[in-house]
Design a protein around this motif. Sequence first.
Motif, PDB file in Angstrom:
ATOM      1  N   SER A  90       0.825  -1.204   0.000  1.00 36.69           N
ATOM      2  CA  SER A  90       0.000   0.000   0.000  1.00 36.69           C
ATOM      3  C   SER A  90       0.864   1.260   0.000  1.00 36.69           C
TER       4      SER A  90
ATOM      5  N   ILE B  59       2.114   1.590  -3.740  1.00 37.55           N
ATOM      6  CA  ILE B  59       1.023   1.984  -4.627  1.00 37.55           C
ATOM      7  C   ILE B  59       0.569   3.417  -4.343  1.00 37.55           C
ATOM      8  N   SER B  60       0.500   3.777  -3.078  1.00 36.97           N
ATOM      9  CA  SER B  60       0.108   5.152  -2.732  1.00 36.97           C
ATOM     10  C   SER B  60       1.116   6.154  -3.267  1.00 36.97           C
TER      11      SER B  60
ATOM     12  N   THR C 283       0.791   6.414  -7.079  1.00 35.71           N
ATOM     13  CA  THR C 283      -0.452   7.101  -7.448  1.00 35.71           C
ATOM     14  C   THR C 283      -0.351   8.598  -7.204  1.00 35.71           C
TER      15      THR C 283
END
Length: 75
Positions: free
Chosen positions: A20, A23-24, A27
């Motif tokens: 996470s 991916i954070s 993004t």
Amino acid sequence: MIPRKLAPLLFGFILSGLMSLIISAVTILRVSGFDAQFGAAMLASWITAWAIAFPTVSVVAPLARRMVDRLVGGA
């Protein structure tokens, strides 16, 4: 020392945290770029994502293990 019986839960906790986080960060970089607000935005995004990712990994991992076992002929 953490008891061995908690190893799968700890694995899911660490894995979901790292995934996470990555991916954070990706993004936020794609959407906003690397600016003065990057750290705060990424931290807020990561905490939210991890709150969803950890329970999801905890529930989905046993299903994924069973699917892999069937695909490789183990069960």
